[in-house]
Motif scaffolding. Structure first.
Motif, PDB file in Angstrom:
ATOM      1  N   SER A  31       0.777  -1.340  -0.031  1.00 34.23           N
ATOM      2  CA  SER A  31      -0.052   0.085   0.039  1.00 34.23           C
ATOM      3  C   SER A  31       0.718   1.222  -0.118  1.00 34.23           C
ATOM      4  O   SER A  31       2.230   1.148   0.239  1.00 34.23           O
ATOM      5  CB  SER A  31      -0.843   0.040   1.232  1.00 34.23           C
ATOM      6  OG  SER A  31      -0.204   0.015   2.514  1.00 34.23           O
ATOM      7  N   ALA A  32       0.243   2.405  -0.212  1.00 29.58           N
ATOM      8  CA  ALA A  32       0.978   3.632  -0.381  1.00 29.58           C
ATOM      9  C   ALA A  32       1.751   4.121   0.972  1.00 29.58           C
ATOM     10  O   ALA A  32       2.897   4.501   0.746  1.00 29.58           O
ATOM     11  CB  ALA A  32       0.072   4.667  -0.826  1.00 29.58           C
ATOM     12  N   SER A  78      -4.441   3.703   1.515  1.00 32.64           N
ATOM     13  CA  SER A  78      -4.171   4.522   0.408  1.00 32.64           C
ATOM     14  C   SER A  78      -5.386   5.051  -0.082  1.00 32.64           C
ATOM     15  O   SER A  78      -6.478   4.582   0.033  1.00 32.64           O
ATOM     16  CB  SER A  78      -3.581   3.678  -0.790  1.00 32.64           C
ATOM     17  OG  SER A  78      -2.721   2.916  -0.005  1.00 32.64           O
TER      18      SER A  78
END
Length: 347
Positions: free
Chosen positions: A125-126, A234
């Protein structure tokens, strides 16, 4: 080494010299009388997005600060568009490029990065991108470009054909040449910083209004002035919104912010295509929703003037996601209420 750097800068400047500026077009918004809306189409850059400007600035900044060298890899943490543009410039200079990105990134963007010779390193994920990029740079001896750190300082905000100067130059012969507002979403925060600083430097009364998607901390941070806010998820609007307050996000040059529901962003993206015949990405939908909200408020108060926003990238990158109704229903939710709102307000 200086000879290689000199040649690299000349290559980037020559590429810029070959490129015309992006178009600014007027958007017919139906019933919003007295308010003129303009959209600057950044999808026409060689790499297809607003991030082409950022990538060029980041490479020049890194070169002039002695950070890049022949044979040294370039690493970036990016959900796609910045990585596409940086891969383009890395290939131009003969440098290896590796993008660290969430595994959910649109396949079309991954294909473009690889088309320009870049490699992809995937994370869950981000929030994981930054640390993974730092570790990868250390392991490979590469340079971490770090768009979220350097975006706001790599661009010359006083002018030099930055996006703000371009907008005001292109607006010069319009009925309302100095916009009442510029509406812009934030990914790194670099573009909003450039816009806000330039407007202050030129003493323009234009308000900078930043729009932000749901799963992003920028809006809450702006409201509370808390720079430590984080989220464990995110943004669902690819390319904008962040799980932490990035150094390039400059609160103090922003006049106001609007939080835009993700379903509203997708609805506005589809409305924009129906209205203009141009397929834009979801972050453009966020911009359009915010712009129409500002325009509606101006019209209700009897104010006349102009508003400028940006088409950030092409929707062709999102055919398998945001333009896929099944994907939208599963990942974003019901957009019908927002489509009805758009129909009621602007037709």
């Amino acid at each position: 080494m200086r000879n290689w750097v000199n040649q690299a800068i000349r290559k980037i400047e020559a590429d810029f010299q070959r490129s015309a500026d992006t178009h600014l077009f007027r958007l017919d918004a139906g019933g919003l009388s007295g308010v003129d809306i303009y959209v600057k189409d950044e999808s026409t850059h060689p790499t297809g997005s607003l991030k082409h400007r950022l990538a060029r600035s980041l490479f020049l900044y890194a070169l002039c600060n002695g950070k890049l060298a022949e044979g040294r890899p370039v690493i970036e943490a990016s959900s796609g568009s910045t990585a596409v543009s940086e891969a383009y410039f890395a290939r131009m200079l003969g440098l290896k490029f590796i993008a660290v990105m969430p595994k959910s990134t649109a396949l079309s963007k991954i294909d473009l990065i690889r088309f320009y010779g870049g490699d992809c390193h995937f994370v869950g994920s981000a929030p994981e991108m930054h640390d993974a990029a730092v570790a990868l740079a250390a392991r490979t001896g590469g340079y971490f470009m770090d768009q979220f750190m350097y975006a706001e300082r790599a661009t010359d905000w006083r002018g030099n054909n930055n996006i703000a100067e371009s907008i005001f130059s292109q607006m010069a012969r319009e009925p309302h040449p100095v916009p009442a507002a510029v509406v812009m979403s934030a990914g790194t925060g670099g573009t909003s910083a450039t816009l806000g600083r330039y407007m202050r430097y030129m003493s323009h009364p234009t308000e900078l209004i930043v729009v932000d998607p749901e799963d992003s901390v920028f809006y809450d941070s702006y409201k509370t002035r808390d720079l430590t806010l984080t989220r464990a998820c995110s943004s669902r609007i690819e390319g904008i919104g962040r799980p932490k307050v990035e150094p390039s996000f400059q609160h103090d040059v922003i006049d106001s912010m609007i939080q835009v529901p993700d379903a509203a962003s997708v609805a506005a993206m589809l409305w924009f295509e129906a209205r203009t015949g141009r397929k834009a990405g979801p972050s453009t939908g966020t911009n359009i929703w915010g712009t129409l909200q500002v325009a509606r408020e101006m019209a209700a108060k009897g104010r006349q003037g102009s508003i400028v926003t940006l088409m950030c990238d092409s929707g062709l990158r999102y055919l398998d996601t945001y333009y896929n109704p099944d994907w939208v229903a599963e990942r974003i939710g019901d957009i019908a209420p927002y489509q009805k709102t758009l129909a009621a307000v602007v037709g």
